[in-house]
Design an enzyme around this catalytic site. Sequence first.
Site, PDB file in Angstrom:
ATOM      1  CG  ASP A   1      16.953 -31.858 -13.247  1.00  0.00           C
ATOM      2  OD1 ASP A   1      16.220 -30.924 -12.869  1.00  0.00           O
ATOM      3  OD2 ASP A   1      18.170 -31.892 -13.021  1.00  0.00           O
ATOM      4  CG  HIS A   2      11.572 -30.656 -10.079  1.00  0.00           C
ATOM      5  ND1 HIS A   2      12.587 -31.005  -9.240  1.00  0.00           N
ATOM      6  CD2 HIS A   2      11.144 -29.451  -9.664  1.00  0.00           C
ATOM      7  CE1 HIS A   2      12.771 -30.040  -8.351  1.00  0.00           C
ATOM      8  NE2 HIS A   2      11.901 -29.083  -8.591  1.00  0.00           N
TER       9      HIS A   2
ATOM     10  CG  HIS B   1      17.373 -29.200  -9.663  1.00  0.00           C
ATOM     11  ND1 HIS B   1      16.849 -30.271 -10.326  1.00  0.00           N
ATOM     12  CD2 HIS B   1      17.040 -29.376  -8.354  1.00  0.00           C
ATOM     13  CE1 HIS B   1      16.207 -31.063  -9.468  1.00  0.00           C
ATOM     14  NE2 HIS B   1      16.316 -30.533  -8.259  1.00  0.00           N
TER      15      HIS B   1
ATOM     16  NE  ARG C   1       8.962 -51.601   2.303  1.00  0.00           N
ATOM     17  CZ  ARG C   1       9.851 -50.616   2.152  1.00  0.00           C
ATOM     18  NH1 ARG C   1       9.589 -49.417   2.647  1.00  0.00           N
ATOM     19  NH2 ARG C   1      10.984 -50.816   1.533  1.00  0.00           N
TER      20      ARG C   1
ATOM     21  CE  LYS D   1      17.389 -27.464   0.914  1.00  0.00           C
ATOM     22  NZ  LYS D   1      16.168 -27.292   0.113  1.00  0.00           N
TER      23      LYS D   1
HETATM   24  C1  BG6 Z   1      14.742 -30.707  -4.951  1.00  0.00           C
HETATM   25  C2  BG6 Z   1      15.714 -30.629  -3.813  1.00  0.00           C
HETATM   26  O1  BG6 Z   1      15.245 -31.514  -5.990  1.00  0.00           O
HETATM   27  O2  BG6 Z   1      14.508 -29.406  -5.458  1.00  0.00           O
HETATM   28  C3  BG6 Z   1      15.188 -29.712  -2.732  1.00  0.00           C
HETATM   29  O3  BG6 Z   1      15.923 -31.921  -3.275  1.00  0.00           O
HETATM   30  C4  BG6 Z   1      14.859 -28.359  -3.315  1.00  0.00           C
HETATM   31  O4  BG6 Z   1      16.135 -29.577  -1.679  1.00  0.00           O
HETATM   32  C5  BG6 Z   1      13.941 -28.516  -4.516  1.00  0.00           C
HETATM   33  O5  BG6 Z   1      14.225 -27.591  -2.312  1.00  0.00           O
HETATM   34  C6  BG6 Z   1      13.724 -27.199  -5.198  1.00  0.00           C
HETATM   35  O6  BG6 Z   1      12.723 -27.325  -6.164  1.00  0.00           O
HETATM   36  P1  BG6 Z   1      11.792 -26.094  -6.541  1.00  0.00           P
HETATM   37  O7  BG6 Z   1      11.015 -26.571  -7.708  1.00  0.00           O
HETATM   38  O8  BG6 Z   1      10.973 -25.803  -5.329  1.00  0.00           O
HETATM   39  O9  BG6 Z   1      12.727 -24.966  -6.853  1.00  0.00           O
END
Ligand code: BG6
Length: 517
Positions: free
Chosen positions: A205-206, A268, A69, A368
Amino acid sequence: MVNPSSSTAERPTNPLREGLSNRPMPQPCNIVIFGASGDLTYRKLIPAIYNIAADGDLPTALAVVGFARREKTDAQFRTELEEAARKFSRQGVNDELWKSFANRIFYQRGEFGDLEAYKSLAARLDKLDAERNTRGNRLFYLSVAPSEFPGILEMLAAVGLNKTREGSWARVIVEKPFGKDVESAQTLNTVVNNVFSERDTYRIDHYLGKETAQNIMVLRFANGIFEPLWNHRYIDHVQITGAETLGVEGRGPYYDNAGALRDMVQNHLLQLLSLVAMEPPVELSADAIRDEKVKVIRSLRPMSFEDVATNVVRGQYAAGTINGKEVVGYRQEDRVNPKSMTETYVALKAHVDNWRWSGVPFYVRFGKRLAKTGTEIAVQFRSAPDVLFSRDADVGPNVLVIRIQPDEGISLRIQAKRPGASVKIEPVKMDFHYGTSFGKASPEAYERLLLDAMSGDATLFARRDEVEHAWQFVDRIEHGWHQNPEPPTLCEYPAGSWGPSEADDLLARDGRTWRRM
Ligand code: BG6
């Protein structure tokens, strides 16, 4: 890994690479990032694309268009991205390379709901195709809140950007959170699939892009020694741990609505669980692999209110100390409800009800503001029979630990005789470290995932049914917390600890303990 989609059927093969790699080649395309002013673009996406370029894997015909934007010129956008890349790239930014890379980046200002902006975008993409030979291929990256998906998709369809010409493709990558329960996920899936077919939808989903997650299948199916033992006859239980020292980091409003179960477990950690528990796929195609993963998620035993009360622990961090620094409690975090009941920690005992895993508990925990950061999977084998050495000494079980991060690698704990005249037994580790064994840093998850999306390989992306079944499992737990007239307590734990003591009790009841990380 090959995606059988027809859009990849005419994939060009580069003869110079033949025999070097079994992965499809990324194809020339224009990548359009919606939400280009967001954190993800600066911290992850642009550094990832830059690193792909630095490794020589980026197609020469490629352009990146940021859509957002704010008023900004191409030059301003490039300067901001350069700053970010210098800060967040895993390898140093080379001035020359950056200069040529920056010439491929463009900025398109527009409101997400403004049809005219999409017409300009379409015209710009056509122009880029003509100038850069990007062949009409488009990769749309929705790096925006899910509430923006419908509007953006509707506009893309209105100007025909979801349709392709003969021989080209249009794909969409969607970021999490993918819904907040099964109904919202189904609605979102329908919205996306009305505009892009499932074959062209890439749900990120990284965790699946992490090297170590990909290595789980290699470890299991490229080695002959593990698979015969990988079942209820030899495995006592599995522990999956995700731990972070970080708190909510300015994401209070999002996090307070989501919580640890939705933010980390639904996606994850259940993905990691499915890779550990799946059957060997019939082939290495995206669908064959995802078929097996879905079966695992579908086999997760659904939890009743009583199961949730007994088998799930939820916690929230209070003030404490992390690495010698005092930190506030969750309820004191910026833009978090001071009376919030959202969990920042969850530990649960799950069962995969199939033949292989009958009776084997999977303990999953995430928190966390814990004492340490790390993600690992520990497969604990049954102990040796209680005769010979085990009779007089406390001989521990063998444990195979897959370290997802940091210090990526795999270790196997075995028992060994301590040198000396008497028989003293001690556990030792056989250890494999990615860093030392391969001598090069692993690429970031986003690099792999973007390359795969450009190549039409959806193996490392979540399929619609996977996501929806995972929500079904997680929803039962949410219901057990929020719909039960007598909900289980939200346990408090000090920041910097290993979570609430109730999570230790969960394992202690079964005569087990969490592994120390
Ligand atoms: C994200 C979450 O998908 O993954 C975060 O929203 C989390 O809360 C993060 O901290 C963790 O990813 P990584 O790759 O740092 O373990």
